[in-house]
Design an enzyme around this catalytic site. Sequence first.
Site, PDB file in Angstrom:
ATOM      1  N   HIS A   1       0.740  -1.109  -0.016  1.00 27.53           N
ATOM      2  CA  HIS A   1       0.179  -0.158  -0.140  1.00 27.53           C
ATOM      3  C   HIS A   1       1.361   1.149  -0.005  1.00 27.53           C
ATOM      4  CE1 HIS A   1      -3.152   2.596   1.056  1.00 27.53           C
ATOM      5  NE2 HIS A   1      -2.171   3.005   2.212  1.00 27.53           N
TER       6      HIS A   1
ATOM      7  N   SER B   1      -4.374   0.111  -4.704  1.00 23.64           N
ATOM      8  CA  SER B   1      -2.769  -1.008  -3.989  1.00 23.64           C
ATOM      9  C   SER B   1      -3.802  -2.753  -3.082  1.00 23.64           C
ATOM     10  CB  SER B   1      -2.810  -0.518  -2.543  1.00 23.64           C
ATOM     11  OG  SER B   1      -3.482  -0.413  -1.769  1.00 23.64           O
TER      12      SER B   1
END
Length: 296
Positions: free
Chosen positions: A162, A227
Amino acid sequence: MFEETQYFAPVVEKADGQVEVRLASSHPGAADREYQARRNQIAQLALRWRPGQPVPRVAYTEAEHALWRLVTGELALAYRGCACAEFLRGAARLGLPADRIPQLDEVSGPLSELTGFRYVPAAGLVGLREFYGSLADGVFHATQYLRYHTVPFYTPEPDVVHEVVGHANALASDRFAALYRAAGEAARRAESADTLQFISKVFWFTLEFGTVYEGGELKAYGAGILSSYGEMAEFRSVNVRPLDVTAMGTTDYDITRYQPVLYSAESFGQVEDVVGGFFAGCDDTLISGLRAAAVD
């Protein structure tokens, strides 16, 4: 890595100096002692770091690199139909490795040359004021651990996928970087906790979970969507509302599930005008007025 995420896995330092990441019982890795120990080890590296020191490097295992390859490979395929053009331009400029997990200093090197941003390590909890305020200086606090291997395509926690794939690719774009800096400057001006919370929610619904129409098709530009393969598979089927700063700043959200409500702009230029304009001009007085209008 900002504060709202931390109730899920707070990091504590015990009296004997040992660091523990307290995974919730619902966490997929909660019963895995090896994963728990790995999380503790990586968190300790970040806790021992001090500004001015080299960013600690994590000795990632081959299994962790393999998980990175799996996740980033699937994300790259999904980007062809889901990612907005500006995010893809940033990704092309940055050129993250696909075969291994990059160290944070490896990401900071080219990123600082492109837009002036750099990464520093986060063990876990970073307060809202520190996390967002640091963006004004081109500093992004990032975790270095990897999500649990049994759920590779989604994580409610901001792991290194992420932080790096979602955010660094965006931060390699001058247009995105300007928005992040503006958010940081807005946070610096905020005097009250309510104002800071409002700003963080606008950030959440835009730079974390923002969407935009391109060529009549809904695309994602938020790092939280880009992500997560799971989020990309879901975001077009949820309640997508027009871009609205007041609504975003007063809407609660749950980080442990796919987002049921998203906000979309008509173009990335509108994101810059509306969201960037909000960040550039907001203060406690403005946000107090927006909150009052939302109640009325």
